[in-house]
Motif scaffolding. Structure first.
Motif, PDB file in Angstrom:
ATOM      1  N   VAL A  48       0.845  -1.192   0.000  1.00 32.80           N
ATOM      2  CA  VAL A  48       0.000   0.000   0.000  1.00 32.80           C
ATOM      3  C   VAL A  48       0.882   1.245   0.000  1.00 32.80           C
ATOM      4  N   TRP A  49       1.875   1.263   0.863  1.00 29.79           N
ATOM      5  CA  TRP A  49       2.798   2.385   0.963  1.00 29.79           C
ATOM      6  C   TRP A  49       4.178   1.832   1.288  1.00 29.79           C
ATOM      7  N   PRO A  50       5.205   2.235   0.557  1.00 30.34           N
ATOM      8  CA  PRO A  50       6.538   1.678   0.794  1.00 30.34           C
ATOM      9  C   PRO A  50       7.155   2.184   2.101  1.00 30.34           C
ATOM     10  N   ALA A  51       8.114   1.425   2.583  1.00 33.45           N
ATOM     11  CA  ALA A  51       8.851   1.821   3.782  1.00 33.45           C
ATOM     12  C   ALA A  51       9.854   2.919   3.415  1.00 33.45           C
ATOM     13  N   LEU A  52      10.156   3.791   4.390  1.00 28.92           N
ATOM     14  CA  LEU A  52      11.162   4.831   4.187  1.00 28.92           C
ATOM     15  C   LEU A  52      12.402   4.472   4.995  1.00 28.92           C
ATOM     16  N   LEU A  53      13.545   4.525   4.324  1.00 25.91           N
ATOM     17  CA  LEU A  53      14.812   4.235   4.987  1.00 25.91           C
ATOM     18  C   LEU A  53      15.592   5.529   5.152  1.00 25.91           C
ATOM     19  N   LEU A  54      16.370   5.623   6.194  1.00 24.82           N
ATOM     20  CA  LEU A  54      17.144   6.820   6.481  1.00 24.82           C
ATOM     21  C   LEU A  54      18.145   7.106   5.362  1.00 24.82           C
ATOM     22  N   HIS A  55      18.721   6.059   4.801  1.00 21.61           N
ATOM     23  CA  HIS A  55      19.601   6.162   3.632  1.00 21.61           C
ATOM     24  C   HIS A  55      19.628   4.786   2.973  1.00 21.61           C
ATOM     25  N   ALA A  56      20.232   4.657   1.819  1.00 17.47           N
ATOM     26  CA  ALA A  56      20.277   3.380   1.114  1.00 17.47           C
ATOM     27  C   ALA A  56      20.862   2.309   2.021  1.00 17.47           C
ATOM     28  N   ASN A  57      20.167   1.193   2.157  1.00 19.63           N
ATOM     29  CA  ASN A  57      20.537   0.081   3.042  1.00 19.63           C
ATOM     30  C   ASN A  57      20.658   0.506   4.504  1.00 19.63           C
ATOM     31  N   GLY A  58      19.977   1.590   4.869  1.00 19.90           N
ATOM     32  CA  GLY A  58      20.034   2.092   6.234  1.00 19.90           C
ATOM     33  C   GLY A  58      18.875   1.601   7.087  1.00 19.90           C
ATOM     34  N   PRO A  59      18.761   2.122   8.314  1.00 19.57           N
ATOM     35  CA  PRO A  59      17.687   1.717   9.218  1.00 19.57           C
ATOM     36  C   PRO A  59      16.328   2.269   8.748  1.00 19.57           C
ATOM     37  N   VAL A  60      15.273   1.623   9.204  1.00 17.39           N
ATOM     38  CA  VAL A  60      13.922   2.024   8.823  1.00 17.39           C
ATOM     39  C   VAL A  60      13.549   3.308   9.552  1.00 17.39           C
ATOM     40  N   LEU A  61      13.197   4.319   8.781  1.00 19.25           N
ATOM     41  CA  LEU A  61      12.767   5.596   9.334  1.00 19.25           C
ATOM     42  C   LEU A  61      11.270   5.556   9.626  1.00 19.25           C
ATOM     43  N   CYS A  62      10.518   4.975   8.688  1.00 27.62           N
ATOM     44  CA  CYS A  62       9.066   4.846   8.839  1.00 27.62           C
ATOM     45  C   CYS A  62       8.635   3.556   8.158  1.00 27.62           C
ATOM     46  N   LYS A  63       7.893   2.718   8.898  1.00 32.66           N
ATOM     47  CA  LYS A  63       7.426   1.459   8.324  1.00 32.66           C
ATOM     48  C   LYS A  63       6.453   1.705   7.180  1.00 32.66           C
ATOM     49  N   GLY A  64       6.477   0.818   6.214  1.00 28.09           N
ATOM     50  CA  GLY A  64       5.512   0.860   5.127  1.00 28.09           C
ATOM     51  C   GLY A  64       4.269   0.069   5.505  1.00 28.09           C
ATOM     52  N   VAL A  65       3.281   0.052   4.614  1.00 25.92           N
ATOM     53  CA  VAL A  65       2.045  -0.678   4.844  1.00 25.92           C
ATOM     54  C   VAL A  65       1.869  -1.663   3.696  1.00 25.92           C
ATOM     55  N   ALA A  66       1.593  -2.919   4.033  1.00 26.99           N
ATOM     56  CA  ALA A  66       1.417  -3.956   3.015  1.00 26.99           C
ATOM     57  C   ALA A  66       0.266  -4.877   3.399  1.00 26.99           C
ATOM     58  N   GLN A  67      -0.390  -5.428   2.387  1.00 26.03           N
ATOM     59  CA  GLN A  67      -1.484  -6.376   2.599  1.00 26.03           C
ATOM     60  C   GLN A  67      -0.883  -7.762   2.750  1.00 26.03           C
ATOM     61  N   GLY A  68      -1.239  -8.440   3.828  1.00 27.70           N
ATOM     62  CA  GLY A  68      -0.738  -9.788   4.056  1.00 27.70           C
ATOM     63  C   GLY A  68      -1.521 -10.818   3.273  1.00 27.70           C
TER      64      GLY A  68
END
Length: 139
Positions: A39-59
């Motif tokens: 639904v919405w992709p995850a945001l990472l602090l930088h390429a291959n970095g830690p997750v800044l904001c989780k994304g949303v996905a349908q299971g």
């Protein structure tokens, strides 16, 4: 224009059927161990970095029934099994129509007339409902 250096990036692309990563995504309306869609992709602090904001996905559940388990019953099949009860009388056996069928019969008969209502509902079902209504003095 980028305000962060290095820039914030979207998480990696995920395709259907991949393992649901709960560290990177939260469930949308269904949870499961596989991903159906994002639904919405995850945001990472930088390429291959830690997750800044989780994304949303349908299971998508990857549940496998054993071969001996019965196949799931559809809503329509359940409704049909509950709507008709077989009644045995001395002379014959007939199906008691559901309240919904009786209401539909009365409404369609009023709107379309007897012949067209019989065509729309189906001859045998129409006759069964009509006999039930006559027996119970509904018509």
């Amino acid at each position: 224009m980028t305000v962060n250096d290095p820039p914030v990036v979207f998480g990696p692309n995920i395709s259907v059927g991949e393992t649901f990563n709960t560290d990177m995504y939260t469930a949308y309306t269904k949870s499961g161990n596989k991903v159906e869609f994002v639904v919405w992709p995850a945001l990472l602090l930088h390429a291959n970095g830690p997750v800044l904001c989780k994304g949303v996905a349908q299971g998508l559940s990857d549940v496998r029934r054993p071969k001996s388990a019965p196949s799931p019953v559809s809503h329509q099949q359940k409704q049909d099994s509950y709507s008709e009860t077989t009644v045995a009388t001395k002379k014959s056996t007939y199906n008691v129509p559901s309240r919904h069928d009786i209401e539909m019969f009365m409404e369609w008969r009023e709107i379309f007339g007897k012949e067209r209502a019989r065509d729309y509902i189906g001859g045998e079902k129409y006759d069964n409902i009509r006999l039930h209504c006559m027996h119970n003095r509904l018509i």
